[in-house]
Design a protein around this motif. Sequence first.
Motif, short mmCIF file in Angstrom:
data_model
loop_
_atom_site.label_atom_id
_atom_site.label_comp_id
_atom_site.label_asym_id
_atom_site.label_seq_id
_atom_site.Cartn_x
_atom_site.Cartn_y
_atom_site.Cartn_z
N MET A 70 20.78 -21.82 -29.39
CA MET A 70 20.46 -22.27 -27.93
C MET A 70 20.81 -23.64 -27.51
O MET A 70 21.09 -24.57 -28.42
N ILE A 71 20.50 -23.97 -26.23
CA ILE A 71 20.79 -25.31 -25.57
C ILE A 71 22.11 -25.83 -26.21
O ILE A 71 22.09 -26.95 -26.78
N ASN A 72 23.10 -25.00 -26.02
CA ASN A 72 24.57 -25.52 -26.34
C ASN A 72 24.55 -26.02 -27.85
O ASN A 72 25.18 -26.88 -28.20
N GLY A 73 23.74 -25.26 -28.63
CA GLY A 73 23.81 -25.41 -30.23
C GLY A 73 23.00 -26.37 -30.73
O GLY A 73 22.93 -26.65 -31.96
N THR A 164 31.81 -42.49 -18.89
CA THR A 164 31.66 -41.96 -20.07
C THR A 164 31.69 -42.86 -21.20
O THR A 164 31.25 -42.56 -22.18
N ASP A 165 32.44 -44.05 -21.08
CA ASP A 165 32.70 -44.67 -22.27
C ASP A 165 31.62 -45.70 -22.41
O ASP A 165 31.20 -46.20 -23.74
N GLU A 166 30.43 -45.87 -21.58
CA GLU A 166 29.29 -46.31 -21.86
C GLU A 166 28.38 -45.40 -22.45
O GLU A 166 27.27 -45.88 -22.83
N PHE A 167 28.56 -44.05 -22.42
CA PHE A 167 27.71 -43.26 -23.17
C PHE A 167 28.56 -42.34 -24.34
O PHE A 167 28.68 -41.08 -24.17
N PRO A 168 29.09 -42.87 -25.39
CA PRO A 168 29.83 -42.25 -26.18
C PRO A 168 29.13 -41.28 -27.13
O PRO A 168 29.82 -40.37 -27.77
N ASP A 169 27.93 -41.21 -27.10
CA ASP A 169 26.90 -40.52 -28.07
C ASP A 169 26.50 -39.13 -27.31
O ASP A 169 25.87 -38.34 -27.55
N LEU A 170 27.14 -39.11 -25.75
CA LEU A 170 26.80 -37.97 -24.84
C LEU A 170 27.80 -37.18 -24.45
O LEU A 170 29.10 -37.87 -24.18
N LYS A 171 27.89 -35.77 -24.38
CA LYS A 171 28.80 -34.94 -23.96
C LYS A 171 28.26 -34.71 -22.60
O LYS A 171 27.25 -34.29 -22.39
N PHE A 172 29.30 -34.58 -21.60
CA PHE A 172 29.04 -33.99 -20.10
C PHE A 172 29.88 -32.62 -19.91
O PHE A 172 31.19 -32.88 -19.81
N VAL A 173 29.09 -31.59 -19.65
CA VAL A 173 30.13 -30.35 -19.45
C VAL A 173 29.31 -29.56 -18.06
O VAL A 173 28.20 -29.39 -18.30
N ARG A 174 30.08 -29.50 -17.08
CA ARG A 174 29.92 -28.75 -15.74
C ARG A 174 29.58 -27.41 -16.06
O ARG A 174 30.38 -26.71 -16.64
N SER A 185 27.14 -35.64 -28.21
CA SER A 185 28.32 -35.69 -28.48
C SER A 185 28.63 -34.85 -29.68
O SER A 185 29.74 -34.40 -30.06
N PHE A 186 27.59 -34.89 -30.61
CA PHE A 186 27.79 -34.26 -31.87
C PHE A 186 27.54 -32.63 -31.96
O PHE A 186 27.38 -31.91 -33.06
N GLY A 187 26.91 -32.36 -30.66
CA GLY A 187 26.38 -30.99 -30.54
C GLY A 187 27.28 -30.17 -29.81
O GLY A 187 28.06 -30.33 -28.87
#
Length: 263
Positions: A70-73, A164-174, A185-187
């Motif tokens: 769940m929750i994108n892994g 996104t370069d200011e948030f390298p540890d986050l992934k953004f998916v529409r 970003s590791f999930g």
Amino acid sequence: MNKLDNIKIVFFDIDDTLTVKNMDNYLPPSVAVALEKLQQKGIDIAIASGRAKYGVIDAIRALNFDTFVMINGNYVEHHGEVLYSNPLPVEEIERFIAWCNDNGVGYGFTGSEACAVSERSDWVIECLDPIYYNAIVDAEFYRKHPVYQMWTFSDKPLEELIPTDEFPDLKFVRWHPYSMDVFSSFGSKANGIDQVLKKMNIDAKDAMAFGDELNDREMFKKVGFAVAMGVAHPELVELADFQTKNVEDDGILYALQTLGVIE
């Protein structure tokens, strides 16, 4: 040997894969038929969704899934026990909240047992109510509960605006015209699936997956055989081994029978 001859587990997305999102989460009877046939062959069935478990409708819960990625892994349950969890660091949440506040973007939080939003806007009503009709308004939810994913709520082109370069540890998916998933970003669904495969001692080549959206890309790359639904995003179709019909046209059953996984 055909790579479908030894399938041991099948992972299913929910929205527009098992159910029809714009038809009040309609679950075609053929889905239950297909899943029962898989189980009769000794093939495990699992959910792999961007949703939290409390966002899974009762009709799906009744289908006897033992595994929930769940929750994108980022939160995985196997036979009722938490197998893996990957919450966002509080400091990262606070940095992104600050950016949202500075740019007039609404946001929300996905916990393991409940979710919350910063405000009840028109975007929230349109995006979230069909899935989490009971989301509370609490901009400081993250201070009291582990958060495994955030959402944005806005009609702005956030893909262009978020630095996104200011948030390298986050992934953004529409996932909606007015909302994006924001998570580690590791999930990914692939990472969550990997936890399940290790636990069950199953090789990735013996796993199969069904999906339709961009958050299924890593999952499709992970498993041995990937099936894109009829309405799937073009980028996902390119990664698929097979494209089936829409779920309302019995796409799950059609694919499994056509591919010879079940009779």
